[in-house]
Design a protein around this motif. Structure first.
Motif, PDB file in Angstrom:
ATOM      1  N   LYS A 127      45.054  50.335 -12.655  1.00 28.31           N
ATOM      2  CA  LYS A 127      44.239  49.016 -12.414  1.00 28.31           C
ATOM      3  C   LYS A 127      42.891  48.430 -13.033  1.00 28.31           C
ATOM      4  O   LYS A 127      43.257  47.142 -13.415  1.00 28.31           O
ATOM      5  CB  LYS A 127      43.845  49.212 -11.035  1.00 28.31           C
ATOM      6  CG  LYS A 127      44.612  50.333  -9.835  1.00 28.31           C
ATOM      7  CD  LYS A 127      43.755  50.161  -8.633  1.00 28.31           C
ATOM      8  CE  LYS A 127      42.566  51.055  -8.908  1.00 28.31           C
ATOM      9  NZ  LYS A 127      42.840  52.414  -9.202  1.00 28.31           N
ATOM     10  N   SER A 128      42.430  48.846 -13.518  1.00 32.18           N
ATOM     11  CA  SER A 128      41.014  48.188 -14.651  1.00 32.18           C
ATOM     12  C   SER A 128      41.847  47.762 -16.113  1.00 32.18           C
ATOM     13  O   SER A 128      41.804  46.958 -16.721  1.00 32.18           O
ATOM     14  CB  SER A 128      40.113  48.806 -14.767  1.00 32.18           C
ATOM     15  OG  SER A 128      39.131  50.019 -13.704  1.00 32.18           O
TER      16      SER A 128
ATOM     17  N   LEU B 179      42.940  43.974 -15.652  1.00 34.31           N
ATOM     18  CA  LEU B 179      41.661  43.261 -15.822  1.00 34.31           C
ATOM     19  C   LEU B 179      41.630  43.234 -17.411  1.00 34.31           C
ATOM     20  O   LEU B 179      41.783  42.143 -17.578  1.00 34.31           O
ATOM     21  CB  LEU B 179      40.439  43.545 -15.513  1.00 34.31           C
ATOM     22  CG  LEU B 179      41.124  43.995 -13.390  1.00 34.31           C
ATOM     23  CD1 LEU B 179      39.422  44.021 -12.885  1.00 34.31           C
ATOM     24  CD2 LEU B 179      41.012  41.846 -13.093  1.00 34.31           C
ATOM     25  N   GLU B 180      40.947  44.322 -18.450  1.00 36.92           N
ATOM     26  CA  GLU B 180      40.752  44.046 -19.082  1.00 36.92           C
ATOM     27  C   GLU B 180      42.043  43.299 -20.216  1.00 36.92           C
ATOM     28  O   GLU B 180      41.909  42.699 -20.968  1.00 36.92           O
ATOM     29  CB  GLU B 180      40.316  45.812 -19.993  1.00 36.92           C
ATOM     30  CG  GLU B 180      39.791  46.472 -19.374  1.00 36.92           C
ATOM     31  CD  GLU B 180      39.281  47.854 -19.717  1.00 36.92           C
ATOM     32  OE1 GLU B 180      38.675  48.500 -19.753  1.00 36.92           O
ATOM     33  OE2 GLU B 180      40.795  48.582 -19.957  1.00 36.92           O
TER      34      GLU B 180
ATOM     35  N   ASP C 249      31.650  43.372 -12.457  1.00 36.69           N
ATOM     36  CA  ASP C 249      32.034  44.698 -12.000  1.00 36.69           C
ATOM     37  C   ASP C 249      30.733  45.334 -11.736  1.00 36.69           C
ATOM     38  O   ASP C 249      29.961  45.403 -13.260  1.00 36.69           O
ATOM     39  CB  ASP C 249      32.164  45.657 -13.587  1.00 36.69           C
ATOM     40  CG  ASP C 249      32.489  47.065 -13.386  1.00 36.69           C
ATOM     41  OD1 ASP C 249      32.320  47.389 -12.229  1.00 36.69           O
ATOM     42  OD2 ASP C 249      33.243  47.536 -14.487  1.00 36.69           O
TER      43      ASP C 249
ATOM     44  N   SER D 216      30.372  48.391 -10.805  1.00 35.27           N
ATOM     45  CA  SER D 216      30.293  49.703 -11.398  1.00 35.27           C
ATOM     46  C   SER D 216      29.535  50.554 -11.615  1.00 35.27           C
ATOM     47  O   SER D 216      29.146  51.743 -12.178  1.00 35.27           O
ATOM     48  CB  SER D 216      31.853  49.717 -10.689  1.00 35.27           C
ATOM     49  OG  SER D 216      32.628  50.265 -11.643  1.00 35.27           O
TER      50      SER D 216
ATOM     51  N   GLU E  83      36.341  44.120 -10.089  1.00 32.00           N
ATOM     52  CA  GLU E  83      36.153  45.077 -10.211  1.00 32.00           C
ATOM     53  C   GLU E  83      35.112  45.837  -9.165  1.00 32.00           C
ATOM     54  O   GLU E  83      33.975  46.575  -8.908  1.00 32.00           O
ATOM     55  CB  GLU E  83      36.056  46.324 -11.228  1.00 32.00           C
ATOM     56  CG  GLU E  83      35.868  47.616 -11.719  1.00 32.00           C
ATOM     57  CD  GLU E  83      37.421  48.024 -12.594  1.00 32.00           C
ATOM     58  OE1 GLU E  83      37.359  48.877 -12.080  1.00 32.00           O
ATOM     59  OE2 GLU E  83      38.046  46.914 -13.088  1.00 32.00           O
ATOM     60  N   GLU E  84      36.143  45.997  -8.232  1.00 30.00           N
ATOM     61  CA  GLU E  84      35.221  47.327  -6.841  1.00 30.00           C
ATOM     62  C   GLU E  84      33.617  46.711  -6.093  1.00 30.00           C
ATOM     63  O   GLU E  84      32.843  47.205  -6.251  1.00 30.00           O
ATOM     64  CB  GLU E  84      35.195  48.950  -7.706  1.00 30.00           C
ATOM     65  CG  GLU E  84      36.270  49.389  -7.750  1.00 30.00           C
ATOM     66  CD  GLU E  84      36.020  51.100  -8.035  1.00 30.00           C
ATOM     67  OE1 GLU E  84      34.526  51.291  -8.231  1.00 30.00           O
ATOM     68  OE2 GLU E  84      37.246  51.102  -8.828  1.00 30.00           O
TER      69      GLU E  84
ATOM     70  N   VAL F  10      40.381  44.279  -8.326  1.00 30.10           N
ATOM     71  CA  VAL F  10      40.733  45.530  -8.007  1.00 30.10           C
ATOM     72  C   VAL F  10      39.348  46.514  -7.313  1.00 30.10           C
ATOM     73  O   VAL F  10      38.354  46.396  -7.067  1.00 30.10           O
ATOM     74  CB  VAL F  10      40.220  46.666  -9.347  1.00 30.10           C
ATOM     75  CG1 VAL F  10      40.665  48.336  -9.259  1.00 30.10           C
ATOM     76  CG2 VAL F  10      41.607  45.802 -10.613  1.00 30.10           C
ATOM     77  N   THR F  11      40.489  47.181  -6.146  1.00 26.95           N
ATOM     78  CA  THR F  11      39.524  47.525  -4.848  1.00 26.95           C
ATOM     79  C   THR F  11      40.623  48.830  -4.380  1.00 26.95           C
ATOM     80  O   THR F  11      41.548  48.850  -4.368  1.00 26.95           O
ATOM     81  CB  THR F  11      39.522  46.630  -3.662  1.00 26.95           C
ATOM     82  OG1 THR F  11      39.156  47.162  -2.843  1.00 26.95           O
ATOM     83  CG2 THR F  11      41.201  46.236  -3.294  1.00 26.95           C
TER      84      THR F  11
END
Length: 531
Positions: free
Chosen positions: A36-37, A40-41, A173, A175, A293-294, A323-324
């Motif tokens: 998932k991440s 995004l990257e 992000d 997190s 992110e989350e 992203v979750t």
């Protein structure tokens, strides 16, 4: 620029994957380590040339290459076979509109004549001779990252740079990244900006006055006296004072309190709300793409609802990627916006009916992501069914179903068809344990007509209409006196036992779950738990 497809080759988790994108909101879900991440990257890389906010040239390492591809490559060169080193390519396809014509071409993995952006990490041919010598001499035992170059181009093959105005991207992000700099920016750009010049001067003078009084405090004066007496610096007076690096240095020293509690000492949830909202406010005017992110970290449902509303207000004129792991976010924003990553397979939910999407948006507590992410889900009607199915599995295999990746999920009977629609749309194999409620034709055959012959959905129920729910089915499979003894019920007949169980559904099921007695289970439950 609105993007509609992402292709990733040999980057981190993915050897090759195509990700169809939604025009406004993209909610990316998947199990841990599913990639998932990485998505995004990849978007950040191909739109900005940066990875985690830093220019890729400073982040280039063998770790960003797909491990399987690197391992296959190393196995070949260890045998001194000459092969080209693996390369990374990320293609981001845009909608074909006149404004994007400067980016239109066939420089992409699909050779489609469309606008888009490409970032490649490729072998630099200038190093061919040295590279060949290293292989022939058997001294190359790792990916030769020093021999690579980075190319960032449009599909028209025009070179891009950070000076090109492509699109503005913001990554949030909560997190990992430290967003404390946003607090400083907020104080300087937003709070101090509402003060007049005289008010700012008065604030600066008050700050320096407080600094001056610091050294005059009796306790500080005593400490400074000790420092001088210790003679750390020979024949010189030594004292402590607060730093004063310049006339406007005080602006850097200011911080925020929330309800009289310093920001840094506030709860993680409060910090997340503040820094996410500050980031959103900062980017609302200048960003075309927002990567989040989350966002659910440390947030209650009420605070998450507020945050979702804040995010959604940008969806009509921004392209947002989230992203979750949160059922709440997935349901509340909309299941049609979901993009599921499962073993490098990408599945979209845009074929779901409006009724099903609306249903889950109104009932965000339902475990939609639990169903989506589970390897082998079993859906049951309530807590008592959940306990009995788990007990049956434990008695048969000596362990709970979750230990074998089987998630027993309790849902209300009316929502089974909604979950069936989700399972069918993403080709997810599920099993359903349900009551026949005394009419198999109406409550099973007709109710699940669209799914009863599905390759992905199996429905288990008692074929005897007299055993219309779990309680009579369970009692019929056992000696009723034995069950009454386990449950510590004082009853005189089977019907009385069934009625008492129906009025104490969870209690009786929990007693059976905790019992050491060997229990018989209804045949439809035994069929359901067969591997």
């Amino acid at each position: 620029m609105i993007f509609n497809k992402l292709i990733i080759k040999n980057f981190k988790k993915f050897e090759y994957v195509e990700v169809p994108l939604n025009k406004n909101i993209n909610i990316i879900v998947g199990d841990n380590e599913s990639g998932k991440s990485t998505i995004l990257e990849a978007i950040e890389l191909v739109t900005t040339g940066k990875l985690n906010g830093k220019q890729l040239i400073y982040n280039l390492s063998s770790e960003i290459f797909n491990k399987n591809v690197v391992m296959a490559y190393l196995n070949k060169i260890r045998d001194r076979k000459f092969v080209d080193p693996p390369e990374i390519e990320i293609d981001l396809f845009a909608e074909d509109i006149s404004e994007n014509s400067d980016f239109k071409g066939k420089n992409n993995l699909k050779t489609e004549d469309v606008p888009g952006l490409k970032l490649s990490i490729i072998f630099n041919e200038n190093n061919s001779k040295v590279y060949k010598d290293l292989i022939e001499n058997g001294v190359l035992n790792d990916l030769p990252i020093e021999f690579y170059k980075i190319e960032w181009k449009s599909f028209k093959e025009e070179t891009l740079s950070s000076y090109n105005k492509i699109c503005s991207v913001s990554m949030i992000d909560t997190s990992e990244h430290n967003y404390n700099y946003l607090i400083g920016n907020y104080i300087n750009d937003d709070i101090l900006s509402v003060l007049t010049e005289d008010e700012q001067k008065n604030l600066g003078m008050a700050y320096r006055t407080n600094k001056m009084t610091f050294a005059k405090e009796p306790k500080i004066a005593d400490i400074n006296k000790i420092l001088t007496e210790k003679n750390f610096i020979k024949n010189r007076q030594l004292s402590l004072q607060l730093n004063d690096a310049g006339m406007n240095n005080w602006k850097k020293e200011l911080s925020l309190s929330v309800d009289n509690i310093p920001y840094t000492l506030s709860g993680k949830g409060t910090q997340n709300i503040i820094k996410t909202n500050l980031a959103l406010n900062k980017i609302k005017e200048k960003s075309d793409l927002i990567l989040i992110e989350e966002p659910e970290n440390h947030l209650s449902y009420s605070n998450m609802t507020s945050l979702i509303n804040d995010i959604c207000q940008y969806k009509d004129n921004k392209q947002i990627f989230i992203v979750t792991h949160s059922n709440f976010i997935a349901n509340k924003i909309g299941l049609k916006d979901l993009i599921l990553i499962n073993d490098s397979n990408i599945l979209k939910f845009d074929k779901l009916s409006e009724d099903t999407v609306d249903y889950f948006m109104k009932l965000p507590g339902y475990d939609t992501l639990r169903l989506i992410l589970s390897k082998y889900p079993i859906l049951v009607e309530g807590p008592s069914d959940e306990l009995i199915v788990q007990k049956a599995y434990f008695q048969e295999y000596g362990k709970l179903p979750i230990e074998d990746g089987i998630d027993v999920i309790s849902v209300k009977g009316l929502s089974f068809k909604r979950f069936c629609e989700i399972a069918e749309s993403i080709k997810k194999h599920i099993r359903i344990v349900t009551d026949n409620d005394g009419d198999i034709n109406k409550n099973i055959i007709q109710k699940y007509a669209d799914y009863i012959s599905s390759d992905y959905i199996k429905i288990f129920y008692n074929k005897d209409e007299l055993q219309y729910t779990l309680e009579p089915s369970f009692v019929a499979a056992n000696n009723y006196e034995k069950i009454a003894k386990i449950l510590k019920y004082t009853i005189s007949n089977e019907s009385e036992l069934i009625e008492k169980m129906k009025t104490n559904k969870t209690d009786w099921a929990l007693s059976i779950f905790n019992s050491d007695e060997n229990i018989c289970f209804p045949e439809y439950i035994n069929e359901c738990i067969k591997k």
